[in-house]
Design a protein around this motif. Structure first.
Motif, PDB file in Angstrom:
ATOM      1  N   VAL A  72       0.844  -1.360   0.211  1.00 50.09           N
ATOM      2  CA  VAL A  72       0.292   0.028  -0.012  1.00 50.09           C
ATOM      3  C   VAL A  72       0.859   1.236  -0.007  1.00 50.09           C
ATOM      4  O   VAL A  72       0.858   2.144  -0.873  1.00 50.09           O
ATOM      5  CB  VAL A  72      -0.950   0.218   1.215  1.00 50.09           C
ATOM      6  CG1 VAL A  72      -1.737   1.257   1.475  1.00 50.09           C
ATOM      7  CG2 VAL A  72      -2.253  -1.183   1.042  1.00 50.09           C
ATOM      8  N   VAL A  73       1.730   1.418   0.812  1.00 47.97           N
ATOM      9  CA  VAL A  73       2.521   2.329   0.896  1.00 47.97           C
ATOM     10  C   VAL A  73       3.503   2.658  -0.322  1.00 47.97           C
ATOM     11  O   VAL A  73       3.762   3.870  -1.040  1.00 47.97           O
ATOM     12  CB  VAL A  73       3.949   2.073   1.865  1.00 47.97           C
ATOM     13  CG1 VAL A  73       5.105   3.242   1.875  1.00 47.97           C
ATOM     14  CG2 VAL A  73       3.205   2.265   3.400  1.00 47.97           C
ATOM     15  N   SER A  74       3.892   1.566  -1.142  1.00 43.77           N
ATOM     16  CA  SER A  74       4.547   1.635  -2.249  1.00 43.77           C
ATOM     17  C   SER A  74       3.678   2.292  -3.519  1.00 43.77           C
ATOM     18  O   SER A  74       3.972   3.137  -4.165  1.00 43.77           O
ATOM     19  CB  SER A  74       5.143   0.501  -2.894  1.00 43.77           C
ATOM     20  OG  SER A  74       6.116  -0.138  -2.030  1.00 43.77           O
ATOM     21  N   CYS A  75       2.664   1.816  -3.353  1.00 50.68           N
ATOM     22  CA  CYS A  75       1.615   2.074  -4.489  1.00 50.68           C
ATOM     23  C   CYS A  75       1.083   3.595  -4.075  1.00 50.68           C
ATOM     24  O   CYS A  75       1.196   4.775  -5.156  1.00 50.68           O
ATOM     25  CB  CYS A  75       0.463   1.541  -4.734  1.00 50.68           C
ATOM     26  SG  CYS A  75       0.295  -0.196  -5.342  1.00 50.68           S
ATOM     27  N   HIS A  76       1.050   4.107  -2.960  1.00 51.77           N
ATOM     28  CA  HIS A  76       0.547   5.488  -2.643  1.00 51.77           C
ATOM     29  C   HIS A  76       1.533   6.340  -2.928  1.00 51.77           C
ATOM     30  O   HIS A  76       1.562   7.617  -3.248  1.00 51.77           O
ATOM     31  CB  HIS A  76      -0.057   5.667  -1.248  1.00 51.77           C
ATOM     32  CG  HIS A  76      -1.472   4.772  -1.230  1.00 51.77           C
ATOM     33  ND1 HIS A  76      -2.189   5.135  -0.050  1.00 51.77           N
ATOM     34  CD2 HIS A  76      -2.221   4.252  -1.760  1.00 51.77           C
ATOM     35  CE1 HIS A  76      -3.434   4.318  -0.261  1.00 51.77           C
ATOM     36  NE2 HIS A  76      -3.437   3.689  -1.373  1.00 51.77           N
ATOM     37  N   ASN A  77       3.071   5.994  -2.583  1.00 50.46           N
ATOM     38  CA  ASN A  77       3.997   6.618  -2.874  1.00 50.46           C
ATOM     39  C   ASN A  77       4.320   7.066  -4.243  1.00 50.46           C
ATOM     40  O   ASN A  77       4.636   8.273  -4.560  1.00 50.46           O
ATOM     41  CB  ASN A  77       5.389   6.103  -2.304  1.00 50.46           C
ATOM     42  CG  ASN A  77       5.388   6.375  -0.663  1.00 50.46           C
ATOM     43  OD1 ASN A  77       4.848   7.287  -0.064  1.00 50.46           O
ATOM     44  ND2 ASN A  77       6.255   5.523  -0.233  1.00 50.46           N
ATOM     45  N   LEU A  78       3.981   5.932  -4.990  1.00 46.18           N
ATOM     46  CA  LEU A  78       4.085   6.445  -6.586  1.00 46.18           C
ATOM     47  C   LEU A  78       2.992   7.260  -7.082  1.00 46.18           C
ATOM     48  O   LEU A  78       2.981   7.979  -8.001  1.00 46.18           O
ATOM     49  CB  LEU A  78       3.958   4.972  -7.311  1.00 46.18           C
ATOM     50  CG  LEU A  78       5.440   4.374  -7.440  1.00 46.18           C
ATOM     51  CD1 LEU A  78       5.361   2.746  -7.619  1.00 46.18           C
ATOM     52  CD2 LEU A  78       6.359   4.679  -8.423  1.00 46.18           C
ATOM     53  N   ALA A  79       1.802   6.851  -6.500  1.00 47.23           N
ATOM     54  CA  ALA A  79       0.563   7.982  -6.797  1.00 47.23           C
ATOM     55  C   ALA A  79       0.947   9.068  -6.601  1.00 47.23           C
ATOM     56  O   ALA A  79       0.617  10.252  -7.331  1.00 47.23           O
ATOM     57  CB  ALA A  79      -0.730   7.432  -5.944  1.00 47.23           C
ATOM     58  N   ARG A  97      -4.521  -0.089  -8.326  1.00 44.39           N
ATOM     59  CA  ARG A  97      -3.669  -1.354  -8.137  1.00 44.39           C
ATOM     60  C   ARG A  97      -3.785  -1.807  -6.658  1.00 44.39           C
ATOM     61  O   ARG A  97      -3.852  -2.671  -6.523  1.00 44.39           O
ATOM     62  CB  ARG A  97      -2.203  -1.099  -8.766  1.00 44.39           C
ATOM     63  CG  ARG A  97      -1.693  -2.274  -8.602  1.00 44.39           C
ATOM     64  CD  ARG A  97      -0.263  -2.209  -9.298  1.00 44.39           C
ATOM     65  NE  ARG A  97      -0.543  -1.661 -10.648  1.00 44.39           N
ATOM     66  CZ  ARG A  97       0.522  -1.074 -11.419  1.00 44.39           C
ATOM     67  NH1 ARG A  97       1.676  -1.089 -10.775  1.00 44.39           N
ATOM     68  NH2 ARG A  97       0.199  -0.942 -12.627  1.00 44.39           N
ATOM     69  N   ALA A  98      -3.574  -0.879  -5.731  1.00 43.80           N
ATOM     70  CA  ALA A  98      -3.383  -1.119  -4.561  1.00 43.80           C
ATOM     71  C   ALA A  98      -4.632  -1.712  -3.968  1.00 43.80           C
ATOM     72  O   ALA A  98      -4.710  -2.842  -3.394  1.00 43.80           O
ATOM     73  CB  ALA A  98      -2.997   0.084  -3.540  1.00 43.80           C
ATOM     74  N   HIS A  99      -5.807  -1.019  -4.442  1.00 44.56           N
ATOM     75  CA  HIS A  99      -7.113  -1.279  -3.775  1.00 44.56           C
ATOM     76  C   HIS A  99      -7.596  -2.871  -4.393  1.00 44.56           C
ATOM     77  O   HIS A  99      -7.919  -3.717  -3.640  1.00 44.56           O
ATOM     78  CB  HIS A  99      -8.159  -0.449  -4.116  1.00 44.56           C
ATOM     79  CG  HIS A  99      -9.407  -0.502  -3.146  1.00 44.56           C
ATOM     80  ND1 HIS A  99      -9.532  -0.523  -1.846  1.00 44.56           N
ATOM     81  CD2 HIS A  99     -10.870  -0.882  -3.729  1.00 44.56           C
ATOM     82  CE1 HIS A  99     -10.986  -0.996  -1.491  1.00 44.56           C
ATOM     83  NE2 HIS A  99     -11.588  -0.849  -2.668  1.00 44.56           N
ATOM     84  N   GLU A 100      -7.333  -2.874  -5.609  1.00 42.89           N
ATOM     85  CA  GLU A 100      -7.539  -4.211  -6.223  1.00 42.89           C
ATOM     86  C   GLU A 100      -6.916  -5.453  -5.795  1.00 42.89           C
ATOM     87  O   GLU A 100      -7.435  -6.543  -5.482  1.00 42.89           O
ATOM     88  CB  GLU A 100      -7.301  -4.005  -7.805  1.00 42.89           C
ATOM     89  CG  GLU A 100      -8.373  -3.416  -8.585  1.00 42.89           C
ATOM     90  CD  GLU A 100      -7.826  -3.266 -10.012  1.00 42.89           C
ATOM     91  OE1 GLU A 100      -8.757  -3.419 -10.940  1.00 42.89           O
ATOM     92  OE2 GLU A 100      -6.645  -3.110 -10.358  1.00 42.89           O
ATOM     93  N   THR A 101      -5.740  -5.238  -5.575  1.00 43.65           N
ATOM     94  CA  THR A 101      -4.791  -6.281  -4.895  1.00 43.65           C
ATOM     95  C   THR A 101      -5.435  -6.697  -3.393  1.00 43.65           C
ATOM     96  O   THR A 101      -5.411  -7.847  -3.004  1.00 43.65           O
ATOM     97  CB  THR A 101      -3.484  -5.792  -4.678  1.00 43.65           C
ATOM     98  OG1 THR A 101      -2.872  -5.482  -6.277  1.00 43.65           O
ATOM     99  CG2 THR A 101      -2.642  -6.779  -4.233  1.00 43.65           C
ATOM    100  N   LEU A 102      -5.978  -5.430  -2.758  1.00 47.64           N
ATOM    101  CA  LEU A 102      -6.249  -5.968  -1.518  1.00 47.64           C
ATOM    102  C   LEU A 102      -7.639  -6.793  -1.258  1.00 47.64           C
ATOM    103  O   LEU A 102      -7.679  -7.767  -0.740  1.00 47.64           O
ATOM    104  CB  LEU A 102      -6.364  -4.447  -0.474  1.00 47.64           C
ATOM    105  CG  LEU A 102      -5.047  -3.926  -0.250  1.00 47.64           C
ATOM    106  CD1 LEU A 102      -5.212  -2.755   0.635  1.00 47.64           C
ATOM    107  CD2 LEU A 102      -4.030  -4.959   0.325  1.00 47.64           C
ATOM    108  N   ILE A 103      -8.477  -6.356  -2.153  1.00 48.97           N
ATOM    109  CA  ILE A 103      -9.889  -6.831  -2.537  1.00 48.97           C
ATOM    110  C   ILE A 103      -9.431  -8.197  -2.762  1.00 48.97           C
ATOM    111  O   ILE A 103     -10.274  -9.218  -2.462  1.00 48.97           O
ATOM    112  CB  ILE A 103     -10.395  -6.178  -3.268  1.00 48.97           C
ATOM    113  CG1 ILE A 103     -11.089  -4.810  -3.064  1.00 48.97           C
ATOM    114  CG2 ILE A 103     -12.027  -6.954  -3.712  1.00 48.97           C
ATOM    115  CD1 ILE A 103     -11.729  -4.492  -1.585  1.00 48.97           C
ATOM    116  N   ALA A 104      -8.704  -8.482  -3.902  1.00 49.36           N
ATOM    117  CA  ALA A 104      -8.408  -9.951  -4.127  1.00 49.36           C
ATOM    118  C   ALA A 104      -7.997 -10.777  -2.943  1.00 49.36           C
ATOM    119  O   ALA A 104      -8.341 -12.024  -3.101  1.00 49.36           O
ATOM    120  CB  ALA A 104      -7.260  -9.767  -5.475  1.00 49.36           C
TER     121      ALA A 104
END
Length: 162
Positions: A72-79, A97-104
């Motif tokens: 999550v931190v990595s995706c949010h830092n890139l965002a 991408r972060a949210h989809e990964t967590l839901i999956a």
């Protein structure tokens, strides 16, 4: 740019080396942002995301929470990095991408209970980040699709309640 904190990993010497590597690369990228600007940090943030994906795929015992947080931190830092350059579309993709990964992860019954619980815990943060993105930058079709898919995935087995 507001860099996100790295997950707490404790001081256990048995801690997986990849998590330590992720943390070090993330800290270097944050420092690069401060010293040379956001462009200098892109490679570091992308490497950190790659490591975080590997960690989530096979989390070391006892570190599911840290591994999900790293993703999550990595995706949010890139965002954030892309937002700083005015690229709201790419920022939205990283948030999605972060949210989809967590839901999956949450709905994957083959994954450990601790990883699924960590994904549930962090999905609140990714959900809010998507809502915040829409509030700040207007509607985005990918964000809308991911939010709907997440709601459907979490409510698929439950009866409609009013």
């Amino acid at each position: 740019m507001h860099q996100h904190a790295t997950p707490a990993t404790g001081g256990s010497p048995a801690r997986d080396q990849s998590l330590s590597q992720w943390q070090a690369i993330t800290r270097q990228a944050i420092a690069a942002t401060r010293e040379a600007g956001a462009g200098a940090a892109l490679d570091g943030y992308e490497r950190a995301l790659s490591i975080a994906r590997q960690l989530v795929a096979a989390p070391p015992p006892g570190h599911a929470e840290d591994c999900v947080a790293a993703l999550v931190v990595s995706c949010h830092n890139l965002a954030d990095l892309h937002l700083d350059h005015g690229d709201t579309d790419t920022a939205a993709r990283y948030l999605c991408r972060a949210h989809e990964t967590l839901i999956a992860l949450m709905v994957d019954t083959d994954r450990s209970a601790s990883l699924r619980q960590a994904a549930l815990h962090h999905s609140r943060q990714t959900h809010l980040a998507l809502i915040s993105h829409v509030a700040s930058h207007g509607p985005h079709p990918l964000v809308t699709r991911v939010l709907r898919a997440g709601c459907l995935a979490l409510n698929v087995d439950g009866p409609a309640r009013h």
